[in-house]
Write a protein that holds these residues in place. Sequence first.
Motif, PDB file in Angstrom:
ATOM      1  N   THR A  15      -9.587  -2.885  29.243  1.00  0.00           N
ATOM      2  CA  THR A  15      -9.262  -3.819  28.176  1.00  0.00           C
ATOM      3  C   THR A  15      -9.315  -5.254  28.708  1.00  0.00           C
ATOM      4  OG1 THR A  15      -7.826  -2.169  27.146  1.00  0.00           O
ATOM      5  CG2 THR A  15      -7.523  -4.475  26.474  1.00  0.00           C
ATOM      6  N   GLY A  16     -10.002  -6.109  27.959  1.00  0.00           N
ATOM      7  CA  GLY A  16     -10.127  -7.510  28.376  1.00  0.00           C
ATOM      8  C   GLY A  16     -11.349  -7.795  29.225  1.00  0.00           C
ATOM      9  N   VAL A  17     -12.087  -6.744  29.627  1.00  0.00           N
ATOM     10  CA  VAL A  17     -13.310  -6.932  30.421  1.00  0.00           C
ATOM     11  C   VAL A  17     -14.513  -6.827  29.496  1.00  0.00           C
ATOM     12  CG1 VAL A  17     -14.740  -6.012  32.280  1.00  0.00           C
ATOM     13  CG2 VAL A  17     -12.250  -6.054  32.522  1.00  0.00           C
ATOM     14  N   ASP A  18     -15.355  -7.864  29.514  1.00  0.00           N
ATOM     15  CA  ASP A  18     -16.557  -7.874  28.674  1.00  0.00           C
ATOM     16  C   ASP A  18     -17.802  -7.626  29.517  1.00  0.00           C
ATOM     17  OD1 ASP A  18     -15.153  -8.484  26.325  1.00  0.00           O
ATOM     18  OD2 ASP A  18     -15.141 -10.624  26.844  1.00  0.00           O
ATOM     19  N   PRO A  19     -18.790  -6.904  28.958  1.00  0.00           N
ATOM     20  CA  PRO A  19     -20.030  -6.677  29.709  1.00  0.00           C
ATOM     21  C   PRO A  19     -20.854  -7.962  29.758  1.00  0.00           C
ATOM     22  CG  PRO A  19     -20.232  -5.783  27.505  1.00  0.00           C
ATOM     23  CD  PRO A  19     -18.822  -6.266  27.631  1.00  0.00           C
ATOM     24  N   ALA A  20     -21.345  -8.295  30.953  1.00  0.00           N
ATOM     25  CA  ALA A  20     -22.171  -9.500  31.114  1.00  0.00           C
ATOM     26  C   ALA A  20     -23.639  -9.151  31.300  1.00  0.00           C
ATOM     27  CB  ALA A  20     -21.684 -10.320  32.311  1.00  0.00           C
ATOM     28  N   GLU A  21     -23.912  -8.060  31.972  1.00  0.00           N
ATOM     29  CA  GLU A  21     -25.297  -7.662  32.276  1.00  0.00           C
ATOM     30  C   GLU A  21     -25.398  -6.149  32.281  1.00  0.00           C
ATOM     31  OE1 GLU A  21     -26.478 -11.281  35.383  1.00  0.00           O
ATOM     32  OE2 GLU A  21     -25.611  -9.409  36.136  1.00  0.00           O
ATOM     33  N   ILE A  22     -26.630  -5.672  32.186  1.00  0.00           N
ATOM     34  CA  ILE A  22     -26.897  -4.253  32.354  1.00  0.00           C
ATOM     35  C   ILE A  22     -28.065  -4.117  33.318  1.00  0.00           C
ATOM     36  CG2 ILE A  22     -28.407  -4.117  30.311  1.00  0.00           C
ATOM     37  CD1 ILE A  22     -27.359  -1.209  29.965  1.00  0.00           C
ATOM     38  N   GLU A  23     -27.912  -3.209  34.280  1.00  0.00           N
ATOM     39  CA  GLU A  23     -28.950  -2.962  35.289  1.00  0.00           C
ATOM     40  C   GLU A  23     -29.647  -1.646  34.935  1.00  0.00           C
ATOM     41  OE1 GLU A  23     -28.543  -1.806  39.805  1.00  0.00           O
ATOM     42  OE2 GLU A  23     -28.077  -3.950  39.553  1.00  0.00           O
ATOM     43  N   LEU A  24     -30.934  -1.768  34.592  1.00  0.00           N
ATOM     44  CA  LEU A  24     -31.692  -0.634  34.065  1.00  0.00           C
ATOM     45  C   LEU A  24     -32.671  -0.107  35.110  1.00  0.00           C
ATOM     46  CD1 LEU A  24     -32.345  -2.275  30.592  1.00  0.00           C
ATOM     47  CD2 LEU A  24     -30.691  -0.454  31.085  1.00  0.00           C
ATOM     48  N   HIS A  25     -32.780   1.228  35.191  1.00  0.00           N
ATOM     49  CA  HIS A  25     -33.623   1.879  36.205  1.00  0.00           C
ATOM     50  C   HIS A  25     -34.500   2.950  35.565  1.00  0.00           C
ATOM     51  CE1 HIS A  25     -31.338   0.262  39.736  1.00  0.00           C
ATOM     52  NE2 HIS A  25     -30.364   0.206  38.830  1.00  0.00           N
ATOM     53  N   ASP A  26     -35.728   3.065  36.096  1.00  0.00           N
ATOM     54  CA  ASP A  26     -36.585   4.150  35.607  1.00  0.00           C
ATOM     55  C   ASP A  26     -36.302   5.443  36.357  1.00  0.00           C
ATOM     56  OD1 ASP A  26     -37.963   4.008  38.085  1.00  0.00           O
ATOM     57  OD2 ASP A  26     -39.880   4.416  37.107  1.00  0.00           O
ATOM     58  N   SER A  27     -35.540   5.344  37.469  1.00  0.00           N
ATOM     59  CA  SER A  27     -35.131   6.534  38.212  1.00  0.00           C
ATOM     60  C   SER A  27     -33.923   6.159  39.067  1.00  0.00           C
ATOM     61  CB  SER A  27     -36.272   7.056  39.103  1.00  0.00           C
ATOM     62  OG  SER A  27     -36.580   6.126  40.118  1.00  0.00           O
ATOM     63  N   LEU A  28     -33.335   7.153  39.692  1.00  0.00           N
ATOM     64  CA  LEU A  28     -32.132   6.935  40.485  1.00  0.00           C
ATOM     65  C   LEU A  28     -32.370   5.979  41.649  1.00  0.00           C
ATOM     66  CD1 LEU A  28     -29.188   7.737  41.112  1.00  0.00           C
ATOM     67  CD2 LEU A  28     -30.088   9.681  42.425  1.00  0.00           C
ATOM     68  N   PHE A  29     -33.581   6.008  42.231  1.00  0.00           N
ATOM     69  CA  PHE A  29     -33.843   5.235  43.447  1.00  0.00           C
ATOM     70  C   PHE A  29     -34.731   4.003  43.213  1.00  0.00           C
ATOM     71  CE2 PHE A  29     -33.298   9.720  44.701  1.00  0.00           C
ATOM     72  CZ  PHE A  29     -32.146   9.597  45.472  1.00  0.00           C
ATOM     73  N   SER A  30     -34.946   3.616  41.959  1.00  0.00           N
ATOM     74  CA  SER A  30     -35.793   2.457  41.701  1.00  0.00           C
ATOM     75  C   SER A  30     -35.017   1.165  41.939  1.00  0.00           C
ATOM     76  CB  SER A  30     -36.310   2.483  40.259  1.00  0.00           C
ATOM     77  OG  SER A  30     -35.259   2.221  39.358  1.00  0.00           O
ATOM     78  N   GLY A  31     -35.766   0.049  42.050  1.00  0.00           N
ATOM     79  CA  GLY A  31     -35.144  -1.242  42.291  1.00  0.00           C
ATOM     80  C   GLY A  31     -34.307  -1.742  41.127  1.00  0.00           C
ATOM     81  N   GLY A  32     -34.722  -1.401  39.899  1.00  0.00           N
ATOM     82  CA  GLY A  32     -33.970  -1.789  38.719  1.00  0.00           C
ATOM     83  C   GLY A  32     -34.325  -3.185  38.214  1.00  0.00           C
ATOM     84  N   VAL A  33     -33.969  -3.454  36.978  1.00  0.00           N
ATOM     85  CA  VAL A  33     -34.159  -4.759  36.355  1.00  0.00           C
ATOM     86  C   VAL A  33     -32.863  -5.092  35.617  1.00  0.00           C
ATOM     87  CG1 VAL A  33     -35.208  -3.765  34.277  1.00  0.00           C
ATOM     88  CG2 VAL A  33     -35.615  -6.153  34.843  1.00  0.00           C
ATOM     89  N   THR A  34     -32.448  -6.353  35.718  1.00  0.00           N
ATOM     90  CA  THR A  34     -31.187  -6.785  35.118  1.00  0.00           C
ATOM     91  C   THR A  34     -31.448  -7.552  33.823  1.00  0.00           C
ATOM     92  OG1 THR A  34     -30.164  -6.930  37.312  1.00  0.00           O
ATOM     93  CG2 THR A  34     -29.059  -8.076  35.510  1.00  0.00           C
ATOM     94  N   VAL A  35     -30.702  -7.199  32.784  1.00  0.00           N
ATOM     95  CA  VAL A  35     -30.813  -7.844  31.477  1.00  0.00           C
ATOM     96  C   VAL A  35     -29.460  -8.474  31.121  1.00  0.00           C
ATOM     97  CG1 VAL A  35     -31.243  -7.475  29.012  1.00  0.00           C
ATOM     98  CG2 VAL A  35     -32.601  -6.244  30.727  1.00  0.00           C
ATOM     99  N   ALA A  36     -29.499  -9.725  30.691  1.00  0.00           N
ATOM    100  CA  ALA A  36     -28.269 -10.410  30.293  1.00  0.00           C
ATOM    101  C   ALA A  36     -27.811  -9.915  28.934  1.00  0.00           C
ATOM    102  CB  ALA A  36     -28.510 -11.919  30.259  1.00  0.00           C
ATOM    103  N   LEU A  37     -26.508  -9.676  28.801  1.00  0.00           N
ATOM    104  CA  LEU A  37     -25.929  -9.190  27.556  1.00  0.00           C
ATOM    105  C   LEU A  37     -25.141 -10.261  26.829  1.00  0.00           C
ATOM    106  CD1 LEU A  37     -24.679  -5.657  28.708  1.00  0.00           C
ATOM    107  CD2 LEU A  37     -26.859  -6.277  27.618  1.00  0.00           C
ATOM    108  N   ARG A  38     -25.143 -11.509  27.355  1.00  0.00           N
ATOM    109  CA  ARG A  38     -24.369 -12.583  26.723  1.00  0.00           C
ATOM    110  C   ARG A  38     -25.253 -13.791  26.487  1.00  0.00           C
ATOM    111  NH1 ARG A  38     -18.800 -13.188  29.965  1.00  0.00           N
ATOM    112  NH2 ARG A  38     -18.282 -14.255  28.030  1.00  0.00           N
TER     113      ARG A  38
END
Length: 226
Positions: free
Chosen positions: A203-226
């Motif tokens: 409670t009181g914590v807002d999501p700022a970003e989401i880190e998306l991956h095409d697999s468990l071991f991929s580098g990932g890409v970050t998307v801003a949620l705000r």
Amino acid sequence: MSQNPPDQPPFASSQPGPHGSPYPPPAPKKNFFVRHKLLTGVGVLVLLIVVISTATGGGGTSEDSNTAGSAGTATATGSTPNGSAAAEPTSAAAPRPGIGAPARDGKFEFVVRGVRDGGTTIGPDFMAERAQGRFVLVDLTVRNIGNEAQSLDVSSQKVLSTKGTQFSPNTTATISVDDAAVFYEQINPGNALQLTIAYDLPTGVDPAEIELHDSLFSGGVTVALR
């Protein structure tokens, strides 16, 4: 007529002749520089080099030295010779994609369609999933941009708070919200899957970003949620 004594050689007289001493005068001594021509030549050459070096001031005048010093100071302080400040290279990072913008990692292209509040319970009353804090729902579209089928691992998609704290999906709540979000759902090339992932945040914590991956071991890409 007088005669010389028998033991005395003729004309041997201790008196000087009418023109001076009977012995030839000693040869006059030659000048030092005449007798030492090689040393004299070397000395003159050295003296000439010293005179030339002194006259030229070692390759530059004091004015040249002052000018060089001023130029060095200007360079060290980051200024150009005309006094203007030198432009410093900028290394601005590329802005992160946000909601509605495509973001790619590996074989998948993700688009975050929206973020919404999920309340404190999800699912039917008799089997509702209750949040430890509160649920946050992230709506996603995932498209396969590769040349072969790829499975989507929902548990690899992480939400981050403004302080960088990482949160994993709540599996039960995710299935209750959207039964299409089956874990390791396979997506064929060119196809897209729409799903909603549920996260249990304090409670009181807002999501700022989401880190998306095409697999468990991929580098990932970050998307801003705000």
